[in-house]
Design a protein around this motif. Structure first.
Motif, PDB file in Angstrom:
ATOM      1  N   PHE A 180       0.830  -1.204   0.000  1.00 26.72           N
ATOM      2  CA  PHE A 180       0.000   0.000   0.000  1.00 26.72           C
ATOM      3  C   PHE A 180       0.865   1.255   0.000  1.00 26.72           C
ATOM      4  O   PHE A 180       0.547   2.246  -0.667  1.00 26.72           O
ATOM      5  CB  PHE A 180      -0.948   0.004   1.203  1.00 26.72           C
ATOM      6  CG  PHE A 180      -2.229  -0.733   0.969  1.00 26.72           C
ATOM      7  CD1 PHE A 180      -3.153  -0.277   0.036  1.00 26.72           C
ATOM      8  CD2 PHE A 180      -2.525  -1.890   1.680  1.00 26.72           C
ATOM      9  CE1 PHE A 180      -4.342  -0.965  -0.183  1.00 26.72           C
ATOM     10  CE2 PHE A 180      -3.711  -2.574   1.462  1.00 26.72           C
ATOM     11  CZ  PHE A 180      -4.622  -2.108   0.528  1.00 26.72           C
ATOM     12  N   THR A 181       1.963   1.229   0.752  1.00 22.00           N
ATOM     13  CA  THR A 181       2.874   2.373   0.761  1.00 22.00           C
ATOM     14  C   THR A 181       3.429   2.633  -0.634  1.00 22.00           C
ATOM     15  O   THR A 181       3.548   3.788  -1.073  1.00 22.00           O
ATOM     16  CB  THR A 181       4.029   2.129   1.747  1.00 22.00           C
ATOM     17  OG1 THR A 181       3.495   1.903   3.064  1.00 22.00           O
ATOM     18  CG2 THR A 181       4.973   3.315   1.784  1.00 22.00           C
ATOM     19  N   PHE A 182       3.757   1.564  -1.355  1.00 24.31           N
ATOM     20  CA  PHE A 182       4.257   1.688  -2.722  1.00 24.31           C
ATOM     21  C   PHE A 182       3.198   2.321  -3.631  1.00 24.31           C
ATOM     22  O   PHE A 182       3.494   3.209  -4.443  1.00 24.31           O
ATOM     23  CB  PHE A 182       4.662   0.316  -3.255  1.00 24.31           C
ATOM     24  CG  PHE A 182       5.220   0.342  -4.649  1.00 24.31           C
ATOM     25  CD1 PHE A 182       6.518   0.751  -4.890  1.00 24.31           C
ATOM     26  CD2 PHE A 182       4.433  -0.035  -5.737  1.00 24.31           C
ATOM     27  CE1 PHE A 182       7.038   0.784  -6.181  1.00 24.31           C
ATOM     28  CE2 PHE A 182       4.931  -0.019  -7.027  1.00 24.31           C
ATOM     29  CZ  PHE A 182       6.240   0.395  -7.245  1.00 24.31           C
ATOM     30  N   VAL A 183       1.941   1.886  -3.483  1.00 23.36           N
ATOM     31  CA  VAL A 183       0.858   2.445  -4.300  1.00 23.36           C
ATOM     32  C   VAL A 183       0.664   3.922  -3.973  1.00 23.36           C
ATOM     33  O   VAL A 183       0.451   4.744  -4.883  1.00 23.36           O
ATOM     34  CB  VAL A 183      -0.451   1.664  -4.087  1.00 23.36           C
ATOM     35  CG1 VAL A 183      -1.611   2.348  -4.815  1.00 23.36           C
ATOM     36  CG2 VAL A 183      -0.307   0.234  -4.579  1.00 23.36           C
ATOM     37  N   TYR A 184       0.743   4.277  -2.699  1.00 23.28           N
ATOM     38  CA  TYR A 184       0.635   5.691  -2.329  1.00 23.28           C
ATOM     39  C   TYR A 184       1.741   6.513  -2.993  1.00 23.28           C
ATOM     40  O   TYR A 184       1.509   7.640  -3.452  1.00 23.28           O
ATOM     41  CB  TYR A 184       0.710   5.854  -0.814  1.00 23.28           C
ATOM     42  CG  TYR A 184      -0.580   5.565  -0.099  1.00 23.28           C
ATOM     43  CD1 TYR A 184      -1.754   6.227  -0.442  1.00 23.28           C
ATOM     44  CD2 TYR A 184      -0.640   4.630   0.937  1.00 23.28           C
ATOM     45  CE1 TYR A 184      -2.944   5.964   0.221  1.00 23.28           C
ATOM     46  CE2 TYR A 184      -1.830   4.371   1.599  1.00 23.28           C
ATOM     47  CZ  TYR A 184      -2.975   5.034   1.233  1.00 23.28           C
ATOM     48  OH  TYR A 184      -4.153   4.781   1.881  1.00 23.28           O
ATOM     49  N   GLY A 185       2.934   5.955  -3.035  1.00 19.90           N
ATOM     50  CA  GLY A 185       4.034   6.648  -3.704  1.00 19.90           C
ATOM     51  C   GLY A 185       3.759   6.872  -5.180  1.00 19.90           C
ATOM     52  O   GLY A 185       4.041   7.949  -5.722  1.00 19.90           O
TER      53      GLY A 185
END
Length: 589
Positions: free
Chosen positions: A212-217
């Motif tokens: 999810f952190t990657f998608v937010y990035g």
């Protein structure tokens, strides 16, 4: 070869693969956001006046928000069939408009064009509903981020489609209508066997948080990139080669999230999957909660601290109290009754939800908050011109980016509230509505530079509604009929704009414009209630006074909306303790 085939099957069944496919679908789903670009083409080709174009805009808004049939069909039809219906509506609606505009079909009456616009835009509701229903079921414990990201991509789709059209750069502007008709339909057909529920609650991985952190990035990168591209295009005349490069980079950014399911499927390290409950199931409970005997005196007799106990201990204490009351009932001391219908957190039908105070608290708060935000978006041109800005395009571009970041950020922040603090999600919405209050006041004051701050705050707050409210509805009223519930909630937009834009903002603007046209002389109350102008005269208002009262009223209603959210927080804190409390976060396998 057999191992590779198994990997492909695993990829196809991966909830992250479905999520990425839903992002791509949503990137083409914001058909309504392009109406401002295609309406001049329709106006010129069919010789419409502004009033007729406004009627087409109303048809577009209704098509974008009226989704009763969509919710029902998504419950009855297979997911792929619902997507096929949406693609067909989009193709038939806007395809027919394109044929009429290009003179390949005879010109139809205005009411018929309105129907075609309604039908074409209504296809968007199928794309939205299928994406949200599928991914919320696949990620039942991450509803905030999932809804926020998907609605964020839908909000950016207008900018994405505009960038693609800028690459084509066709001298025939009607080709934009053709792209709106064909592009989303082809994408939906291509993804209709990918975007679907796949039992994602059984695919929990320790790395989901990093994913999810990657998608937010990626979302932040996409927003920054589109903002930069829009600024460069406004300042410099770009060559076709540069436009091609910009568009290729855009597609590459959109493709980046596919790295997540690919790495999870083909990576070297294969960790065992875990399962998370779709709904909390209290331990030691041998029969469904909805079948429990409820005593009319139970709530009066139950100590308040019982609700704060862990689920198992709470059920044990309530069972002891019920046992004593049942014995008293056998002696005729109390009356026994059974509670009808589902409890909060269980699956409601739309009709069951409509008789619940929680649902109307959420809906009215949405009308007041989202409606006031959309009123600002719809009136940005007049607001900026009244404050002396010649070009409203920069504010339109900026608020679309802030809207996107509000949707993504709203999902992220509300997830922290429910998971880290075990607090009801509407609390996050109340904070965003108070942020909108400040934004409305900045716009109303009209200070130098206040328009930039106001659009930032209102855009963030408005976007957050579309991340927090659908997730909240799924938590309080269940996932089984989420499609119907979501499509009813979308009615908050037209209801809000009817109240704030049509009944308040436009009347106050015309009233102030008439005062300025008459040299500031006081007009009677009839000119405010039913403003009139000379035929053919275009009213124009200048100065912060044009929207001061409107902005103040909307700021006040945002405070009311935040208050309604806090009432909902007080009423539902036990539900969220059950959903996200440590006692309910159990691995079933």
């Amino acid at each position: 070869m057999g191992v590779f085939k198994e990997k492909l099957i695993s990829l196809y069944k991966s909830r992250w693969f479905v999520f990425v496919g839903a992002m791509w679908l949503q990137s083409w789903a914001g058909i309504g956001y392009l109406f401002g670009s295609i309406s001049p083409v329709i106006k010129k080709s069919l010789n419409y006046n502004q009033k007729q174009i406004a009627m087409l805009g109303v048809a577009k808004d209704l098509g974008d928000c009226v989704g009763f049939v969509t919710g029902v069909l998504c419950e009855v039809l297979p997911i792929w069939a619902a997507l096929l219906v949406g693609a067909s509506l989009n193709l038939v609606g806007y395809g027919s408009v394109w044929l009429i505009v290009t003179r390949q079909l005879p010109t139809l009456p205005l009411w018929a064009i309105c129907i075609l616009i309604f039908v074409g835009t209504n296809g968007e509701t199928y794309f939205n509903t299928v994406s949200l229903v599928s991914c919320v079921q696949n990620f039942p414990k991450s509803r905030g981020p999932v809804v926020g990201i998907l609605k964020g991509f839908a909000g950016l789709s207008g900018a994405i489609l505009t960038q693609i059209y800028a690459l084509i750069h066709s001298p025939d502007h009607a080709s934009l209508i053709f792209m709106v008709a064909v592009g989303p339909s082809l994408v939906a057909i291509g993804l209709m066997f990918i975007v679907r529920p796949v039992g994602g609650h059984k695919q929990v991985r320790p790395s989901d948080g990093k994913s999810f952190t990657f998608v937010y990035g990626v979302c932040l990168l996409l927003a920054a990139y589109l903002m930069g591209v829009m600024v460069v295009q406004d300042l410099v005349d770009l060559s076709e080669t540069v436009m091609t490069i910009f568009t290729i980079v855009l597609f590459l950014i959109l493709l980046v999230p596919i790295v997540i399911p690919l790495s999870l499927t083909f990576g070297n390290e294969q960790k065992p999957l875990e399962e998370e409950a779709l709904l909390p199931e209290p331990e030691g409970q041998s029969q469904p909660y909805s079948d429990e005997v409820i005593l009319s005196e139970l709530e009066d007799e139950k100590p308040k601290e019982v609700d704060l106990l862990p689920a198992f201990e709470r059920q044990k204490r309530i069972a002891q109290l019920q046992s004593r009351l049942l014995q008293a009932a056998a002696e005729g001391a109390v009356r026994v009754k059974r509670r009808r219908g589902p409890h909060r957190g269980e699956d409601f039908t739309l009709m069951q939800a409509l008789i619940k105070a929680d649902f109307w608290l959420l809906f009215i708060s949405m009308v007041l908050g989202s409606g006031s935000g959309l009123t600002v978006i719809d009136n940005l041109g007049q607001m900026s011109q009244s404050l002396g800005y010649d070009n409203a395009h920069i504010f339109v571009s900026m608020i679309s980016i802030w809207n996107f970041l509000g949707r993504v950020g709203g999902g992220y922040i509300s997830e922290i509230v429910v998971k880290d603090h075990i607090y009801p999600r509407p609390a996050a919405l109340a904070v965003f509505q108070l942020i909108m209050t400040v934004g409305h006041l900045f716009i109303g004051m009209g200070w130098p530079g206040a328009m930039y701050i106001g659009t930032l705050l209102v855009g963030l707050g408005y976007g957050a509604h579309w991340a927090v409210v659908p997730a909240t509805a799924s938590e309080l009223f269940g996932l089984r009929n989420f499609g119907a519930l979501y499509n009813f909630i979308t009615l908050a937009n037209p209801v809000g704009t009817l109240v704030f834009s049509s009944l308040i903002a436009s009347r106050i603007y015309d009233h102030e414009a008439e005062k300025q046209a008459h040299g500031g002389r006081h007009l009677n109350i009839g000119s405010f209630v039913s403003p009139v102008a000379n035929v053919g005269e275009q009213l124009k208002c200048e100065g912060s006074i044009c929207f001061f009262l409107t902005s103040t009223i909307m700021a006040g209603f945002c405070i009311v909306a935040a208050g309604l959210c806090m009432i909902l927080v007080f009423r539902t804190r036990i539900v969220y303790a059950n959903l996200y409390g440590k006692s309910s976060m159990r691995n079933l396998r």
